[in-house]
Design a protein around this motif. Sequence first.
Motif, PDB file in Angstrom:
ATOM      1  N   GLU A  76       1.401   8.239  -3.052  1.00  0.00           N
ATOM      2  CA  GLU A  76      -0.011   8.333  -2.675  1.00  0.00           C
ATOM      3  C   GLU A  76      -0.909   8.562  -3.894  1.00  0.00           C
ATOM      4  O   GLU A  76      -2.135   8.497  -3.771  1.00  0.00           O
ATOM      5  CB  GLU A  76      -0.224   9.412  -1.619  1.00  0.00           C
ATOM      6  CG  GLU A  76      -0.121  10.828  -2.081  1.00  0.00           C
ATOM      7  CD  GLU A  76      -0.571  11.809  -1.006  1.00  0.00           C
ATOM      8  OE1 GLU A  76      -0.631  13.001  -1.321  1.00  0.00           O
ATOM      9  OE2 GLU A  76      -0.883  11.405   0.128  1.00  0.00           O
ATOM     10  N   GLN A  77      -0.316   8.777  -5.062  1.00  0.00           N
ATOM     11  CA  GLN A  77      -1.086   8.840  -6.305  1.00  0.00           C
ATOM     12  C   GLN A  77      -1.285   7.458  -6.923  1.00  0.00           C
ATOM     13  O   GLN A  77      -1.903   7.332  -7.978  1.00  0.00           O
ATOM     14  CB  GLN A  77      -0.379   9.749  -7.307  1.00  0.00           C
ATOM     15  CG  GLN A  77      -0.206  11.177  -6.845  1.00  0.00           C
ATOM     16  CD  GLN A  77       0.582  12.016  -7.841  1.00  0.00           C
ATOM     17  OE1 GLN A  77       0.197  12.129  -9.019  1.00  0.00           O
ATOM     18  NE2 GLN A  77       1.674  12.615  -7.408  1.00  0.00           N
ATOM     19  N   CYS A  78      -0.756   6.418  -6.259  1.00  0.00           N
ATOM     20  CA  CYS A  78      -0.781   5.064  -6.808  1.00  0.00           C
ATOM     21  C   CYS A  78      -1.764   4.182  -6.045  1.00  0.00           C
ATOM     22  O   CYS A  78      -1.982   4.367  -4.841  1.00  0.00           O
ATOM     23  CB  CYS A  78       0.614   4.441  -6.732  1.00  0.00           C
ATOM     24  SG  CYS A  78       1.880   5.391  -7.605  1.00  0.00           S
ATOM     25  N   SER A  79      -2.325   3.206  -6.755  1.00  0.00           N
ATOM     26  CA  SER A  79      -3.267   2.281  -6.117  1.00  0.00           C
ATOM     27  C   SER A  79      -3.154   0.857  -6.669  1.00  0.00           C
ATOM     28  O   SER A  79      -3.871  -0.030  -6.207  1.00  0.00           O
ATOM     29  CB  SER A  79      -4.706   2.772  -6.307  1.00  0.00           C
ATOM     30  OG  SER A  79      -5.025   2.893  -7.688  1.00  0.00           O
ATOM     31  N   ASP A  80      -2.274   0.637  -7.627  1.00  0.00           N
ATOM     32  CA  ASP A  80      -2.146  -0.672  -8.276  1.00  0.00           C
ATOM     33  C   ASP A  80      -0.827  -1.305  -7.843  1.00  0.00           C
ATOM     34  O   ASP A  80       0.231  -1.037  -8.418  1.00  0.00           O
ATOM     35  CB  ASP A  80      -2.192  -0.497  -9.792  1.00  0.00           C
ATOM     36  CG  ASP A  80      -2.180  -1.820 -10.542  1.00  0.00           C
ATOM     37  OD1 ASP A  80      -2.211  -2.887  -9.882  1.00  0.00           O
ATOM     38  OD2 ASP A  80      -2.112  -1.794 -11.787  1.00  0.00           O
ATOM     39  N   GLY A 135       0.838  -1.182   0.000  1.00  0.00           N
ATOM     40  CA  GLY A 135       0.000   0.000   0.000  1.00  0.00           C
ATOM     41  C   GLY A 135       0.875   1.234   0.000  1.00  0.00           C
ATOM     42  O   GLY A 135       2.094   1.153   0.149  1.00  0.00           O
ATOM     43  N   PRO A 136       0.291   2.414  -0.157  1.00  0.00           N
ATOM     44  CA  PRO A 136       1.104   3.626  -0.277  1.00  0.00           C
ATOM     45  C   PRO A 136       1.771   4.055   1.024  1.00  0.00           C
ATOM     46  O   PRO A 136       2.911   4.528   1.004  1.00  0.00           O
ATOM     47  CB  PRO A 136       0.109   4.672  -0.766  1.00  0.00           C
ATOM     48  CG  PRO A 136      -1.228   4.163  -0.342  1.00  0.00           C
ATOM     49  CD  PRO A 136      -1.131   2.666  -0.390  1.00  0.00           C
ATOM     50  N   ALA A 147       4.745  -0.707  -7.559  1.00  0.00           N
ATOM     51  CA  ALA A 147       3.592   0.173  -7.779  1.00  0.00           C
ATOM     52  C   ALA A 147       3.426   0.304  -9.290  1.00  0.00           C
ATOM     53  O   ALA A 147       4.102   1.114  -9.938  1.00  0.00           O
ATOM     54  CB  ALA A 147       3.817   1.528  -7.129  1.00  0.00           C
TER      55      ALA A 147
END
Length: 359
Positions: free
Chosen positions: A218-222, A140-141, A183
């Motif tokens: 924190e702009q990432c989710s994958d 996670g971020p 990420a």
Amino acid sequence: MQSNTLSQSHIDRSIRSLEFLSPDQAMDFVTHGYVVIKNAFPQCIADEICDNAWKELGDEFGIVAGRRDSWRNHPNGYIRTNGQQLRFRLEDVAPIAAQVQCDVLGGRDRLPFRGSRLAFGGGIIANFGVEGQEKWKPPGPRQGGWHKDGWHFRHFLDSPEQGLLTVPIYTEVLPQCGGTFLARDSIAPVARLLADYSAGFHADSVQGGGYLIPWLIEQCSDFVELTGEPGDLALLHPYMLHRRTVNPTDRPRFIANLAIVLENPMCFRREPNESYSLVELATLAALEKSSLDYKPTNPREAFVPAPFRKGDDVEKRKMELRHEMKLMLDSGVETPSWGSSFGYMTNRQSTQINALGTL
């Protein structure tokens, strides 16, 4: 009017130039920023590198294969070895591993010596399962240690010092067994940042404690975990943010992490008869551009990596970073408030000076 997105002709021309990678593998790289090539090099190479690593680990740390109690001699179970001058020239012993790197980078002509010096050394990055480590957690971020590789140069959009990251896998890496977290959607925020600031970035800004990393991650989710078998080779976009993980098992993980240097900087506006590399295509796709005129506004610059700086260079680099952090804060790029609690430097106004004091 020219489209702002990659045309199919861009993609088709680049794929036609590939000698080993399949179109699906190429598109995986362009879309996700990485691809794992199965059986890219013989397992006997992995075995020889592992045997050599165990000898080195024993000589330097008293770590013995099969004796978990000896792994506790190193507190976090994460160790690099130098390989004792072991070297494997890929053209001779692993031509697939050589060719797939050339494919991703746009062909042999874009590598020094036409790729003939691509090689694996004997050095490994070991991730041991040791008692007392924290439990495995999904990626996670808001975790420490995310970073962009490249502690030895000023970072630009087109930097040739690190045209590709390659991760040869020397032991079986199963899920939740110490594989590297990736990420996958980090290519776009990193590309946007580098494209917007042609002055480039201090090497320390994007390392494991870099002040830019929390803002980027924190702009990432994958997020995915890199797994594989001995002989597999992961090819990663040089902008890929990644971090090491806890290995809560009794299965040692041995990999390497190699940066491939380009003959010339990357190019994002090529002639009609030229092919883009897959790295360039992935960058343009992340920027939602069909092409881009890009020129750095600062000279390219080598850095002595932070752990090895001495004398005046320590204070010089600290002052440069302090200046950059202030400029980025003034431009609206601010380290999120949670960053410092995970060990990242911060350019937030209230903590900026204190954070820099620990460089």
